[in-house]
Write a protein that holds these residues in place. Sequence first.
Motif, PDB file in Angstrom:
ATOM      1  N   THR A  99       0.827  -1.213   0.000  1.00 22.33           N
ATOM      2  CA  THR A  99       0.000   0.000   0.000  1.00 22.33           C
ATOM      3  C   THR A  99       0.853   1.251   0.000  1.00 22.33           C
ATOM      4  O   THR A  99       0.558   2.224  -0.711  1.00 22.33           O
ATOM      5  N   LEU A 100       1.941   1.245   0.799  1.00 20.85           N
ATOM      6  CA  LEU A 100       2.783   2.438   0.956  1.00 20.85           C
ATOM      7  C   LEU A 100       3.735   2.650  -0.216  1.00 20.85           C
ATOM      8  O   LEU A 100       4.411   3.683  -0.262  1.00 20.85           O
ATOM      9  N   THR A 101       3.793   1.715  -1.125  1.00 20.69           N
ATOM     10  CA  THR A 101       4.661   1.875  -2.302  1.00 20.69           C
ATOM     11  C   THR A 101       3.801   1.926  -3.564  1.00 20.69           C
ATOM     12  O   THR A 101       3.387   3.011  -3.980  1.00 20.69           O
ATOM     13  N   ILE A 102       3.509   0.800  -4.155  1.00 22.26           N
ATOM     14  CA  ILE A 102       2.772   0.770  -5.415  1.00 22.26           C
ATOM     15  C   ILE A 102       1.390   1.405  -5.271  1.00 22.26           C
ATOM     16  O   ILE A 102       0.969   2.213  -6.113  1.00 22.26           O
ATOM     17  N   GLY A 103       0.670   1.056  -4.212  1.00 27.89           N
ATOM     18  CA  GLY A 103      -0.664   1.619  -4.012  1.00 27.89           C
ATOM     19  C   GLY A 103      -0.635   3.127  -3.870  1.00 27.89           C
ATOM     20  O   GLY A 103      -1.448   3.843  -4.471  1.00 27.89           O
ATOM     21  N   LEU A 104       0.300   3.630  -3.065  1.00 25.97           N
ATOM     22  CA  LEU A 104       0.393   5.072  -2.838  1.00 25.97           C
ATOM     23  C   LEU A 104       0.825   5.801  -4.104  1.00 25.97           C
ATOM     24  O   LEU A 104       0.316   6.886  -4.416  1.00 25.97           O
ATOM     25  N   ILE A 105       1.756   5.218  -4.844  1.00 28.94           N
ATOM     26  CA  ILE A 105       2.207   5.830  -6.092  1.00 28.94           C
ATOM     27  C   ILE A 105       1.038   5.976  -7.058  1.00 28.94           C
ATOM     28  O   ILE A 105       0.842   7.035  -7.679  1.00 28.94           O
ATOM     29  N   TYR A 106       0.236   4.922  -7.171  1.00 30.24           N
ATOM     30  CA  TYR A 106      -0.897   4.970  -8.095  1.00 30.24           C
ATOM     31  C   TYR A 106      -1.939   5.980  -7.629  1.00 30.24           C
ATOM     32  O   TYR A 106      -2.463   6.772  -8.425  1.00 30.24           O
ATOM     33  N   TYR A 107      -2.248   5.986  -6.335  1.00 28.67           N
ATOM     34  CA  TYR A 107      -3.305   6.864  -5.821  1.00 28.67           C
ATOM     35  C   TYR A 107      -2.918   8.338  -5.902  1.00 28.67           C
ATOM     36  O   TYR A 107      -3.730   9.183  -6.299  1.00 28.67           O
ATOM     37  N   LEU A 108      -1.680   8.668  -5.552  1.00 27.09           N
ATOM     38  CA  LEU A 108      -1.263  10.070  -5.553  1.00 27.09           C
ATOM     39  C   LEU A 108      -1.261  10.654  -6.963  1.00 27.09           C
ATOM     40  O   LEU A 108      -1.511  11.846  -7.144  1.00 27.09           O
ATOM     41  N   ASN A 109      -0.931   9.839  -7.958  1.00 25.07           N
ATOM     42  CA  ASN A 109      -1.082  10.248  -9.351  1.00 25.07           C
ATOM     43  C   ASN A 109      -0.398  11.591  -9.633  1.00 25.07           C
ATOM     44  O   ASN A 109      -1.011  12.530 -10.150  1.00 25.07           O
ATOM     45  N   PHE A 110       0.884  11.665  -9.322  1.00 22.54           N
ATOM     46  CA  PHE A 110       1.611  12.909  -9.497  1.00 22.54           C
ATOM     47  C   PHE A 110       2.050  13.108 -10.946  1.00 22.54           C
ATOM     48  O   PHE A 110       2.183  12.160 -11.718  1.00 22.54           O
ATOM     49  N   LYS A 111       2.295  14.368 -11.274  1.00 23.62           N
ATOM     50  CA  LYS A 111       2.995  14.692 -12.510  1.00 23.62           C
ATOM     51  C   LYS A 111       4.468  14.320 -12.319  1.00 23.62           C
ATOM     52  O   LYS A 111       4.865  13.791 -11.278  1.00 23.62           O
ATOM     53  N   TYR A 112       5.284  14.621 -13.293  1.00 28.01           N
ATOM     54  CA  TYR A 112       6.713  14.414 -13.108  1.00 28.01           C
ATOM     55  C   TYR A 112       7.184  15.244 -11.911  1.00 28.01           C
ATOM     56  O   TYR A 112       6.695  16.349 -11.671  1.00 28.01           O
ATOM     57  N   GLY A 113       8.142  14.704 -11.160  1.00 29.22           N
ATOM     58  CA  GLY A 113       8.681  15.429 -10.024  1.00 29.22           C
ATOM     59  C   GLY A 113       9.468  16.652 -10.450  1.00 29.22           C
ATOM     60  O   GLY A 113      10.008  16.709 -11.561  1.00 29.22           O
ATOM     61  N   ALA A 114       9.546  17.632  -9.567  1.00 28.89           N
ATOM     62  CA  ALA A 114      10.246  18.873  -9.888  1.00 28.89           C
ATOM     63  C   ALA A 114      11.712  18.624 -10.239  1.00 28.89           C
ATOM     64  O   ALA A 114      12.287  19.327 -11.078  1.00 28.89           O
ATOM     65  N   SER A 115      12.341  17.627  -9.608  1.00 22.69           N
ATOM     66  CA  SER A 115      13.753  17.329  -9.855  1.00 22.69           C
ATOM     67  C   SER A 115      13.943  16.076 -10.703  1.00 22.69           C
ATOM     68  O   SER A 115      15.072  15.641 -10.912  1.00 22.69           O
ATOM     69  N   GLN A 116      12.863  15.509 -11.191  1.00 24.29           N
ATOM     70  CA  GLN A 116      12.928  14.245 -11.918  1.00 24.29           C
ATOM     71  C   GLN A 116      13.194  14.485 -13.407  1.00 24.29           C
ATOM     72  O   GLN A 116      12.675  15.430 -13.999  1.00 24.29           O
ATOM     73  N   ALA A 117      14.000  13.618 -13.999  1.00 25.67           N
ATOM     74  CA  ALA A 117      14.260  13.646 -15.445  1.00 25.67           C
ATOM     75  C   ALA A 117      14.515  15.056 -15.948  1.00 25.67           C
ATOM     76  O   ALA A 117      13.785  15.579 -16.785  1.00 25.67           O
ATOM     77  N   PRO A 118      15.568  15.719 -15.454  1.00 26.03           N
ATOM     78  CA  PRO A 118      15.816  17.103 -15.879  1.00 26.03           C
ATOM     79  C   PRO A 118      16.044  17.236 -17.374  1.00 26.03           C
ATOM     80  O   PRO A 118      15.829  18.315 -17.941  1.00 26.03           O
ATOM     81  N   GLU A 119      16.448  16.154 -18.021  1.00 22.68           N
ATOM     82  CA  GLU A 119      16.685  16.229 -19.459  1.00 22.68           C
ATOM     83  C   GLU A 119      15.400  16.488 -20.250  1.00 22.68           C
ATOM     84  O   GLU A 119      15.456  16.951 -21.401  1.00 22.68           O
ATOM     85  N   LEU A 120      14.238  16.221 -19.633  1.00 20.60           N
ATOM     86  CA  LEU A 120      12.969  16.474 -20.320  1.00 20.60           C
ATOM     87  C   LEU A 120      12.545  17.934 -20.225  1.00 20.60           C
ATOM     88  O   LEU A 120      11.670  18.369 -20.975  1.00 20.60           O
ATOM     89  N   GLY A 121      13.150  18.672 -19.310  1.00 21.89           N
ATOM     90  CA  GLY A 121      12.885  20.099 -19.194  1.00 21.89           C
ATOM     91  C   GLY A 121      11.406  20.411 -19.068  1.00 21.89           C
ATOM     92  O   GLY A 121      10.675  19.800 -18.291  1.00 21.89           O
ATOM     93  N   ASP A 122      10.953  21.373 -19.903  1.00 18.92           N
ATOM     94  CA  ASP A 122       9.556  21.802 -19.879  1.00 18.92           C
ATOM     95  C   ASP A 122       8.676  20.996 -20.829  1.00 18.92           C
ATOM     96  O   ASP A 122       7.516  21.361 -21.054  1.00 18.92           O
TER      97      ASP A 122
END
Length: 755
Positions: A348-371
């Motif tokens: 629940t605290l890993t896969i379940g939470l990741i799916y439920y929170l449904n975030f966009k890309y993280g602010a510091s994640q994959a910087p090569e993708l930029g905007d």
Amino acid sequence: MSSDLDYRPSYFAAAIAAGLTFLLYLVTLAPETAMWDTSEYIAAAYTMGLPHPPGNPFFVLIGRVFSILPIAPNVAMRINLLAALSSAVSAGMWFLITERVLVGWFEKRWQRIAGGALAVLIGATAFTVWSNSVVNEKVYTVSLVGMAISAWLIVRWCDEPDAPGANKLLIMVAYLCGLGYANHMAGMLVLPAAGIAVLLRKPSIITNWKLLVTCVAVGILGATPFATQPIRAAHNPPINEGDPTACRDGLRLDCTLSKGTYEAFMYNFNRGQYAKPPVTERMAPFTAQVGMWWLYFKWQWIRDAQGERPGLQGSLAAIFLLLGILGGWVHYRRDPRSFAFFGPLMLTLTIGLIYYLNFKYGASQAPELGDMVDREVRDRDYFYLWSFSAWSVWAALGLVYVWESIAVVIGRERVTVGKESYDLPTSKGWALGAPILLIAFIPLVANWTSASRAGQTDTADVAIDMLNSVEPYGILVTVGDNDTFPLWYAQEVLGIRKDVTVANTSLLNTEWYTRQMIRREVFDYDAESGPEAFRGQQWTKPDGPALKMTYQEADGLPLYQEIRTPQRFQKGEIVADIQPQVLQRADILVLRMILDNDTRAIHFSRTAGNLPQQLGLGDYVVMQGHTRKLRPRRIQPTDGFVQVPGEGWVDVQRSVALWREFKAPASLANRTPWTDMPSIGIPGLVVNTGIITGEALQRSGNVVAADSIFRSVRAVAETMGFRELLASLPGPDTPRPGNDAQQAIPLPPTAPRNP
């Protein structure tokens, strides 16, 4: 309850472990507020207000209690202690759970206690857990302690679900979940795993309707702090986000118990103003969302904010990931009873939470993708604090298994139990294999600098400096969290410059915030405690609020208005031509405040970017400290201001006088390096203000004073790691190299301006 080997939980050892954890947090505790929601929640707790929806009423109640306890020299530290205590108690719960798993594994208590201690050490010093335990950034550590206590109770229930009093444990868990929900929705995270454990360990319980009804009833009872929200909102506290009441002029029974209050409460409860899509509408690919969790997981074992040791960070993450997976396997093999709950909990605290929170890309994640991808405005690692904290149980179990395996190789003895024979480590094997346990100390050593907040006062200092940049009784237009929430803290908790009216454009787009602006009291200006730059002058106290509208007029404003042809705005000698664009409700209200106020100075925070230019006011604003002040007429070269390319006009005399009293340059220069990159624009603002003030001094011929400012700017830039800026900063008697250095300074982004 009895269980394997006449097991008795080592509560005293767990208390010692929790106490040592609390001591660690005390040593590294923040003495003040911090970025993002910290200031909002400290101020809301202190004033018994309502933080942003859904309002977290249980946190507000206990936060208020801590804010008045004589346990620390100031309000912020008292509420920070709430975070430290919550996480320390949670560590004690993970100790007990880890020890319980080891009961069927080790006969000797010291071995089980060692395993529990490893869980505490790993979990308490994971970066996100540690950094959120030394400053009360939000409600997450309170959620953590409720979850950890519930987890321990369910593990105990799993031991003997048929024992006398076992059902009382489930009732207590139901109450804690309801209470936790009144703090944050995460209070319910243990329920899926608890339900699975019940079905696996005692499925007949689902026919016990009395128990089920009791659990539902106590869960609702636990959630009753939500009932305080309409009552408190009707009292119009200074922080009243969402305003979940139909009462406009104080608490009354008829409007509190009304359809309007119910609708306002439910809108606030369901976080309607954020309009987040359903989980079926994915904000990013699920693989990217898992990648966000993995990025934050890597941070836990060494927070390499500058990206200087990515190889080491990745290697440590792989080690702790493998230890956790190994520990989960060992848990399943050695204690399937508690695994019936804890295994689903970790899922629940890993896969379940990741799916439920449904975030966009993280602010510091994959910087090569930029905007090219939509991103969260900040890093959301704190939402996975529960995951990283609970991971410590499995990581500790995995490490104990590795320790035992090494010890057996070094020295073993054959032991027969019944018909089974085993190779067990000798005392010598345990001792010589013990150095492997040093792995558990890695996050303690690697994260000390990045997680510790000892001595950090810079956030409060920036807020004080920004408020003191505003003339007495002035209006300060801000745009986001980090340039607004610390101002609320400075005003409502520290009592500094309450005469200033803060107008946040992001919040002015809501009806409830506009109503707060209309009803806001006019506070006296205390010249003695105010900046010297404003002393020796007469300041007229306004006779009404900054926004002179009725509630009905404010509620009737549209969310946005499209300007198809140039429109002229005029106030006295201010003549602004507003070009075709979409004006937000907030823009209309800013223009209305300009019209409504003759004695109040209007200041735009420099974090507001080009908002004055978008409103056609660019030729009427002059930089003054951390703000741009609106002048009553178009600025002319004969007005005595200095023009700096890329910035505009600068009131050199006033800005220099303010800079000399600013607190933030010294506190920023003396702190540890900045780790939260999405908020680095705030120290960037301080540096940028210093550079422009210094350049304006140079242009006015005062090179000596400019050099003094540049030296203080350089000290901050070195701490913040502004490498490009340091290379371009002028030294003594060195002309400044144009405007390039300004572009290298990260300034806070302005709020999105689309309707």
